[in-house]
Design an enzyme around this catalytic site. Sequence first.
Site, mmCIF file in Angstrom:
data_model
loop_
_atom_site.group_PDB
_atom_site.id
_atom_site.type_symbol
_atom_site.label_atom_id
_atom_site.label_comp_id
_atom_site.label_asym_id
_atom_site.label_seq_id
_atom_site.Cartn_x
_atom_site.Cartn_y
_atom_site.Cartn_z
ATOM 1 C CG HIS A 24 -13.731 32.001 -66.726
ATOM 2 N ND1 HIS A 24 -12.995 32.128 -68.257
ATOM 3 C CD2 HIS A 24 -13.237 30.756 -66.636
ATOM 4 C CE1 HIS A 24 -13.220 31.089 -68.384
ATOM 5 N NE2 HIS A 24 -13.110 29.703 -67.891
ATOM 6 C CE1 TYR B 8 -16.396 37.880 -74.133
ATOM 7 C CE2 TYR B 8 -17.737 38.145 -75.606
ATOM 8 C CZ TYR B 8 -17.899 37.546 -74.021
ATOM 9 O OH TYR B 8 -18.778 37.814 -72.864
ATOM 10 N N PRO C 298 -26.010 37.860 -78.057
ATOM 11 C CG PRO C 298 -25.619 36.612 -78.984
ATOM 12 C CD PRO C 298 -26.309 37.502 -78.960
ATOM 13 C CE LYS D 104 -24.446 41.688 -68.428
ATOM 14 N NZ LYS D 104 -23.573 40.287 -67.642
ATOM 15 C CE1 TYR E 134 -18.821 38.928 -70.258
ATOM 16 C CE2 TYR E 134 -17.880 38.174 -68.772
ATOM 17 C CZ TYR E 134 -18.289 38.388 -69.687
ATOM 18 O OH TYR E 134 -17.670 37.016 -71.045
HETATM 19 P P1 RFL Z 1 -36.358 30.346 -74.152
HETATM 20 O O1 RFL Z 1 -35.144 29.398 -73.478
HETATM 21 O O2 RFL Z 1 -36.489 30.311 -75.390
HETATM 22 O O3 RFL Z 1 -37.513 29.381 -73.583
HETATM 23 C C1 RFL Z 1 -39.038 29.172 -73.768
HETATM 24 C C2 RFL Z 1 -39.479 27.870 -74.061
HETATM 25 O O4 RFL Z 1 -40.800 28.190 -74.600
HETATM 26 C C3 RFL Z 1 -41.592 27.025 -75.385
HETATM 27 N N1 RFL Z 1 -42.409 27.728 -75.809
HETATM 28 C C4 RFL Z 1 -43.120 27.812 -75.923
HETATM 29 N N2 RFL Z 1 -43.817 26.703 -74.525
HETATM 30 C C5 RFL Z 1 -45.710 26.759 -74.421
HETATM 31 N N3 RFL Z 1 -46.541 27.369 -75.522
HETATM 32 C C6 RFL Z 1 -45.425 27.711 -76.199
HETATM 33 N N4 RFL Z 1 -46.770 28.305 -77.308
HETATM 34 C C7 RFL Z 1 -44.879 28.198 -76.348
HETATM 35 N N5 RFL Z 1 -43.447 29.049 -77.467
HETATM 36 C C8 RFL Z 1 -42.261 28.807 -76.561
HETATM 37 C C9 RFL Z 1 -40.303 27.348 -75.564
HETATM 38 O O5 RFL Z 1 -40.048 25.927 -76.626
HETATM 39 C C10 RFL Z 1 -38.598 26.947 -74.975
HETATM 40 O O6 RFL Z 1 -38.921 25.955 -74.434
HETATM 41 O O7 RFL Z 1 -36.417 31.172 -72.856
HETATM 42 P P2 RFL Z 1 -35.717 31.312 -71.381
HETATM 43 O O8 RFL Z 1 -36.165 30.332 -71.021
HETATM 44 O O9 RFL Z 1 -36.403 32.901 -70.971
HETATM 45 O O10 RFL Z 1 -34.758 31.698 -71.690
HETATM 46 C C11 RFL Z 1 -33.279 32.241 -72.309
HETATM 47 C C12 RFL Z 1 -32.402 32.103 -72.822
HETATM 48 O O11 RFL Z 1 -33.010 31.124 -72.821
HETATM 49 C C13 RFL Z 1 -31.510 33.206 -73.622
HETATM 50 O O12 RFL Z 1 -31.776 34.231 -72.829
HETATM 51 C C14 RFL Z 1 -30.119 32.941 -73.110
HETATM 52 O O13 RFL Z 1 -29.832 31.748 -73.881
HETATM 53 C C15 RFL Z 1 -29.278 34.276 -74.154
HETATM 54 N N6 RFL Z 1 -28.049 33.767 -74.574
HETATM 55 C C16 RFL Z 1 -27.255 33.860 -73.452
HETATM 56 N N7 RFL Z 1 -27.435 34.080 -72.251
HETATM 57 C C17 RFL Z 1 -26.204 34.090 -71.251
HETATM 58 O O14 RFL Z 1 -27.186 34.613 -70.037
HETATM 59 N N8 RFL Z 1 -25.252 34.330 -71.333
HETATM 60 C C18 RFL Z 1 -24.488 33.362 -72.347
HETATM 61 O O15 RFL Z 1 -23.807 33.266 -72.227
HETATM 62 C C19 RFL Z 1 -25.646 33.551 -73.528
HETATM 63 N N9 RFL Z 1 -24.843 32.973 -74.981
HETATM 64 C C20 RFL Z 1 -27.452 33.323 -76.027
HETATM 65 C C21 RFL Z 1 -25.934 32.559 -76.089
HETATM 66 C C22 RFL Z 1 -27.983 33.128 -76.638
HETATM 67 C C23 RFL Z 1 -27.565 32.453 -77.972
HETATM 68 N N10 RFL Z 1 -28.248 31.902 -78.978
HETATM 69 C C24 RFL Z 1 -29.247 31.100 -79.647
HETATM 70 C C25 RFL Z 1 -29.909 33.437 -79.159
HETATM 71 C C26 RFL Z 1 -25.502 32.288 -76.887
HETATM 72 C C27 RFL Z 1 -25.975 31.779 -77.929
HETATM 73 C C28 RFL Z 1 -26.124 31.763 -79.612
HETATM 74 C C1 PHB Z 2 -20.967 30.800 -74.640
HETATM 75 O O1 PHB Z 2 -19.920 30.525 -74.393
HETATM 76 O O2 PHB Z 2 -21.873 29.694 -75.475
HETATM 77 C C2 PHB Z 2 -21.056 32.466 -74.977
HETATM 78 C C3 PHB Z 2 -19.796 33.135 -74.245
HETATM 79 C C4 PHB Z 2 -20.053 34.830 -74.085
HETATM 80 C C5 PHB Z 2 -20.995 34.933 -74.862
HETATM 81 C C6 PHB Z 2 -21.368 34.586 -75.733
HETATM 82 C C7 PHB Z 2 -22.141 33.117 -75.417
HETATM 83 O O3 PHB Z 2 -21.311 36.567 -74.846
#
Ligand code: RFL
Ligand code: PHB
Length: 392
Positions: free
Chosen positions: A75, A203, A295, A299, A387
């Site tokens: 994109h 957005y 989110p 990032k 971004y």
């Molecule tokens: P995670 O993915 O939370 O994984 C951590 C893992 O640790 C396990 N755990 C344990 N394991 C052993 N012993 C324990 N006591 C434990 N406690 C927990 C958990 O079960 C899990 O499997 O962290 P990690 O690996 O640091 O990854 C981070 C990302 O997942 C997170 O930052 C992103 O998903 C955030 N995020 C986005 N990031 C982006 O860069 N671009 C995006 O477009 C974006 N969109 C989003 C997002 C997060 C969202 N939510 C649901 C918060 C959109 C959403 C809606």
């Molecule tokens: C997504 O596609 O899940 C998404 C995209 C952009 C964002 C957050 C989440 O800023």
Amino acid sequence: MTKYQTDVAILGGGPSGLMLSRLLLLEGIRSVIIERQPMQHVLERIRAGVLEEGSVNLMQNAGLGDRVLREGQRHSGFRITYGDDELRIDIEKLTGKHVTIYGQTEVTKDLFASVSGNGIRILDSVTDAKIHNLDSDQVKIIGSHGNEDFEIHPKFIAGCDGFKGISRQAIPADKKNEYERVYPFGWLGVLSETKPADHELIYASHEDGFSLCSMRNECLSRYYVQCPAGDSVEQWSDDRFWDTLKRQIPSTIANNLETGPSLEKSIAPLRSFVCEPLSFGRLFIAGDAGHIVPPTGAKGLNLAFSDVYYLSKGFITFFKDKNEQLLKEYSDRALDRIWKSERFSWWMTSLLHRFDNEDGFAERLRRAEFKYLCQSEDYQRVLATNYVGLPY
Ligand code: RFL
Ligand code: PHB
């Protein structure tokens, strides 16, 4: 009781833990991954969608570039709308870079496949994992896996266990500072087998709240709407969701929006959080375990990858060259980039969302900010530069 000796014990099998394990594996450094959930659950969790160039490069350097380059969507811009007014941020023209749409499910799948068949032990569905002797040479993790207790004796522990994990809690209270903003709203997310609203992300800021039109591929859409912090998914029927989304995006887009049953629906609370420092004794924290961003700036996953990049360099120079310098610098180097992303994510969130009990002043400031953004290419470039991701 099963005992394991390893170089690095990695708590958490999400993107941070799996990427760290993979980068260490490529250098012949051993690790064991300890994951609380069944791996199947980790692989199916719907979260991020936008990858910075740095994250795609890291995947390539980890030998995992093929699928993301083939199947990820490149994109070169996205839209911000404010009521019916709109602005396209041409990130490619402004920065010379682009972002890649590739779901976190796919990233995790690629990473998991690259470590699980390659001699990395992954203990999943682990219960009662506990860290002992953190500030000594005898550091260990104990816990239960299946019907058996285990004990892991590593040289170091990598805390990649997300915001609710145990690793950050293991740092004594007087050895860390935590900084936090909790927002009075969350994001209700829906995945649907429908044609995306547009070929780029939208957005949308509206007087009733924020919405985001995103996607995974040409026939899979991901949408979000702002909802009150305490709401539960049961309060949001598919019809209510689609009605809210259509009301909050420009009518030209709403009129052509394809709707359908939700394949997944979840609510994510919004939070900004940073723990300082990201290390204590033999423990090094990375990803959501050490910091959270709302989110809006896309990032979280990207920051997790830059942390893991810095941390992997620290471990590699330690095990290859017996040099601890990069490990000592890890927390400061990671935090420098983290705080800049915290600032950007907080700014994007403030620009696009509506807060409770706001007065007309706040709304007029936001409108002025949007108009300024429309008029100033310099301001757009600042947005676009953040971004696409700051360098590391
Ligand atoms: P995670 O993915 O939370 O994984 C951590 C893992 O640790 C396990 N755990 C344990 N394991 C052993 N012993 C324990 N006591 C434990 N406690 C927990 C958990 O079960 C899990 O499997 O962290 P990690 O690996 O640091 O990854 C981070 C990302 O997942 C997170 O930052 C992103 O998903 C955030 N995020 C986005 N990031 C982006 O860069 N671009 C995006 O477009 C974006 N969109 C989003 C997002 C997060 C969202 N939510 C649901 C918060 C959109 C959403 C809606
Ligand atoms: C997504 O596609 O899940 C998404 C995209 C952009 C964002 C957050 C989440 O800023």
